[in-house]
Design a protein around this motif. Structure first.
Motif: not given
Length: 263
Positions: A9-14, A163-181
């Motif tokens: 999956e990581i290679e596909i995401m690359r 503070r109001e906007l953060v990074g995020h997990g990524l995968g089959r969805k654009m925004h996944e857990s976890p939040e990355v403040p």
């Protein structure tokens, strides 16, 4: 729930991330005084589709364009307009791509022609914040270690950390857990484990950390109207260490070729 990724999956995401990287390289070629964000949006849309991807932002949460262009005091989520970029502007370009059911998402803040030295420093420090955050993405750490590293470096230079906007997990969805403040305390947050993939994206303001959302429902600006910078990479945990899936190589090659500002 955090969805950890396999090596496959990581290679596909690359692949998705590298289309974004190459598109940002094209943006680096095209950005100059007089070009409009709408023109950049059209160029990026065509390039992404020509390379087997789909512009991921178009229609996401009803967003109306294919890329995000945030100019000067615009922090993120700026909608491309027909206002030409001017000498001395900075523009953060954030691009998402969907390919083979996985997302890539990363960003670079460009100088338009020559920019003031204090703005150049803001861009450099924000990019350094990204690097310092990436360094902390190792098995055994927590997300808060990454967040603290970003916050400390920015605030040591007197900048405001959004503070109001953060990074995020990524995968089959654009925004996944976890939040990355981009702010936080060491030892807090989710444990970093093998197969985690996140989009780390410091959003750093020259002045106050406070932000305001404009009436278009998207654009976020600094409350004091001072410039903001935004850099983002897609990063996976592989063999316990961070592996950056995206790259600024194409941007840097294009900027070097045109003798433009490289932070």
């Amino acid at each position: 729930m955090i969805k950890y990724k396999t090596r496959e999956e990581i290679e596909i995401m690359r692949e998705s991330a590298l289309i974004v990287s190459k598109t940002l390289g094209v943006m680096a070629e095209k950005i100059e005084p007089g070009v409009t964000p709408l023109e950049l949006d059209k160029i990026a849309d065509e390039f992404i589709r020509d390379h087997g991807g789909v512009p991921a932002f178009l229609g996401l949460y009803d967003y109306p364009k294919s890329i995000i262009t945030s100019v000067n005091e615009q922090v993120v989520h700026g909608i491309p307009t027909d206002r030409p970029l001017e000498e001395g502007d900075v523009v953060g370009v954030d691009i998402g791509v969907l390919k083979n059911e996985y997302y890539g998402d990363h960003a670079y803040t460009f100088a338009v022609g020559e920019i003031a030295d204090d703005v150049k420093k803001l861009l450099r420090v924000t990019k350094e914040c990204l690097d310092k955050g990436i360094e902390q993405l190792v098995v055994g750490n927590r997300i808060g270690d990454l967040s603290f590293a970003i916050q400390q470096h920015a605030e040591n230079h007197g900048y405001g950390v959004v503070r109001e906007l953060v990074g995020h997990g990524l995968g089959r969805k654009m925004h996944e857990s976890p939040e990355v403040p981009n702010f936080g305390k060491r030892g807090r947050g989710s444990k970093i484990q093998e197969g985690l993939v996140v989009a780390i994206e410091p959003m750093i303001n020259m002045g106050t950390r406070r932000v305001i959302q404009l009436n278009d429902g998207w654009t976020i600006i600094t409350a004091d109207k001072k410039p903001s910078a935004h850099f983002e990479h897609d990063v996976a945990v592989v063999d316990g260490k961070p592996e950056v899936l995206s790259t600024f190589k194409y941007v840097e090659e294009a900027l070097e070729k045109k003798n433009a500002v490289i932070v």
